[in-house]
Motif scaffolding. Structure first.
Motif, PDB file in Angstrom:
ATOM      1  N   LEU A 116      -6.924  -1.619   5.669  1.00  0.00           N
ATOM      2  CA  LEU A 116      -5.657  -1.821   6.368  1.00  0.00           C
ATOM      3  C   LEU A 116      -5.693  -1.238   7.780  1.00  0.00           C
ATOM      4  CD1 LEU A 116      -3.197  -1.064   3.440  1.00  0.00           C
ATOM      5  CD2 LEU A 116      -3.670  -3.305   4.458  1.00  0.00           C
ATOM      6  N   MET A 117      -6.295  -0.063   7.943  1.00  0.00           N
ATOM      7  CA  MET A 117      -6.403   0.535   9.276  1.00  0.00           C
ATOM      8  C   MET A 117      -7.264  -0.330  10.184  1.00  0.00           C
ATOM      9  SD  MET A 117      -4.500   3.245   9.224  1.00  0.00           S
ATOM     10  CE  MET A 117      -3.475   2.276   8.158  1.00  0.00           C
ATOM     11  N   HIS A 118      -8.313  -0.928   9.619  1.00  0.00           N
ATOM     12  CA  HIS A 118      -9.163  -1.839  10.391  1.00  0.00           C
ATOM     13  C   HIS A 118      -8.355  -3.067  10.826  1.00  0.00           C
ATOM     14  CE1 HIS A 118     -12.736  -3.887  11.776  1.00  0.00           C
ATOM     15  NE2 HIS A 118     -12.382  -4.932  11.036  1.00  0.00           N
ATOM     16  N   GLN A 119      -7.554  -3.619   9.924  1.00  0.00           N
ATOM     17  CA  GLN A 119      -6.706  -4.768  10.253  1.00  0.00           C
ATOM     18  C   GLN A 119      -5.731  -4.417  11.365  1.00  0.00           C
ATOM     19  OE1 GLN A 119      -5.174  -5.588   6.253  1.00  0.00           O
ATOM     20  NE2 GLN A 119      -5.898  -7.691   6.505  1.00  0.00           N
ATOM     21  N   LEU A 120      -5.178  -3.225  11.328  1.00  0.00           N
ATOM     22  CA  LEU A 120      -4.218  -2.789  12.333  1.00  0.00           C
ATOM     23  C   LEU A 120      -4.886  -2.268  13.599  1.00  0.00           C
ATOM     24  CD1 LEU A 120      -1.672  -0.890  10.088  1.00  0.00           C
ATOM     25  CD2 LEU A 120      -1.249  -2.990  11.356  1.00  0.00           C
ATOM     26  N   GLN A 121      -6.207  -2.094  13.530  1.00  0.00           N
ATOM     27  CA  GLN A 121      -6.977  -1.523  14.626  1.00  0.00           C
ATOM     28  C   GLN A 121      -6.474  -0.129  14.971  1.00  0.00           C
ATOM     29  OE1 GLN A 121      -6.840  -4.521  17.707  1.00  0.00           O
ATOM     30  NE2 GLN A 121      -8.336  -5.781  16.645  1.00  0.00           N
ATOM     31  N   TYR A 179       0.832  -1.204   0.000  1.00  0.00           N
ATOM     32  CA  TYR A 179       0.000   0.000   0.000  1.00  0.00           C
ATOM     33  C   TYR A 179       0.870   1.259   0.000  1.00  0.00           C
ATOM     34  CZ  TYR A 179      -2.838   3.775   1.937  1.00  0.00           C
ATOM     35  OH  TYR A 179      -3.439   4.990   2.156  1.00  0.00           O
ATOM     36  N   LEU A 180       1.869   1.289   0.879  1.00  0.00           N
ATOM     37  CA  LEU A 180       2.729   2.472   0.975  1.00  0.00           C
ATOM     38  C   LEU A 180       3.460   2.760  -0.334  1.00  0.00           C
ATOM     39  CD1 LEU A 180       4.195   1.980   4.559  1.00  0.00           C
ATOM     40  CD2 LEU A 180       2.480   3.669   3.822  1.00  0.00           C
ATOM     41  N   ILE A 183      -7.927   3.954  -3.235  1.00  0.00           N
ATOM     42  CA  ILE A 183      -7.010   4.373  -2.179  1.00  0.00           C
ATOM     43  C   ILE A 183      -7.698   4.396  -0.815  1.00  0.00           C
ATOM     44  CG2 ILE A 183      -5.485   6.226  -1.402  1.00  0.00           C
ATOM     45  CD1 ILE A 183      -5.549   7.042  -4.493  1.00  0.00           C
ATOM     46  N   SER A 184      -8.827   5.087  -0.707  1.00  0.00           N
ATOM     47  CA  SER A 184      -9.513   5.227   0.587  1.00  0.00           C
ATOM     48  C   SER A 184     -10.006   3.890   1.111  1.00  0.00           C
ATOM     49  CB  SER A 184     -10.686   6.202   0.463  1.00  0.00           C
ATOM     50  OG  SER A 184     -10.214   7.486   0.136  1.00  0.00           O
ATOM     51  N   ALA A 185     -10.571   3.074   0.240  1.00  0.00           N
ATOM     52  CA  ALA A 185     -11.082   1.764   0.681  1.00  0.00           C
ATOM     53  C   ALA A 185      -9.935   0.861   1.127  1.00  0.00           C
ATOM     54  CB  ALA A 185     -11.865   1.107  -0.453  1.00  0.00           C
ATOM     55  N   THR A 186      -8.838   0.884   0.402  1.00  0.00           N
ATOM     56  CA  THR A 186      -7.684   0.066   0.773  1.00  0.00           C
ATOM     57  C   THR A 186      -7.126   0.534   2.110  1.00  0.00           C
ATOM     58  OG1 THR A 186      -7.141  -0.321  -1.546  1.00  0.00           O
ATOM     59  CG2 THR A 186      -5.399  -0.739   0.056  1.00  0.00           C
TER      60      THR A 186
END
Length: 143
Positions: free
Chosen positions: A135-140, A73-74, A128-131
């Motif tokens: 990822l933020m959800h996965q990382l909490q 992603y980065l 971009i936003s959905a990805t």
């Protein structure tokens, strides 16, 4: 050592802007300078971004760099994927940014390589936003 004048730096910045706009490769600078020229305009001098518009990289850069989907992603966000910097310079920039903004010592993360940058930046993200949200959800982490 003689300090460069403001006019000198303005002319250098104008040249860099023209070079980027014309599609020529960016000049190679140390990562801190590349951050100032390539990233700081949106993410700010301290990496905080602009809430609601440009994400902060302070709390997310290091955690995202720890797993494959985050690393990819980065390298695929438009600012990275479409940068005029070489793969080597982008790898050096990210390897500088993670400790500088993520509070992680250089020995505590897996450094990016030019080969890794080259492999993933050729496929810029569309969603971009959905990805990022996934990822933020996965990382909490907060979005």
């Amino acid at each position: 050592m003689q300090r460069k004048s403001a006019a000198h730096w303005r002319s250098r910045l104008a040249f860099m802007s023209l070079t980027v706009l014309m599609g020529a490769p960016a000049l190679a600078y140390e990562p801190r300078i590349n951050y100032m020229l390539q990233c700081q305009g949106c993410h700010g001098p301290d990496g905080r971004g602009e809430p609601g518009h440009v994400p902060s990289i302070r709390a997310t850069l290091a955690p995202l760099s720890r797993f494959a989907a985050g690393r990819r992603y980065l390298l695929q966000v438009p600012g990275v994927a479409l940068s005029a910097l070489s793969d080597e310079d982008l790898a050096a920039l990210l390897n500088w940014m993670i400790p500088a903004f993520g509070g992680v010592g250089p020995q505590r993360f897996r450094a990016y390589t030019a080969a890794e940058v080259g492999r993933y930046r050729r496929e810029p993200l569309v969603e971009i936003s959905a990805t990022r949200a996934r990822l933020m959800h996965q990382l909490q982490l907060p979005q």
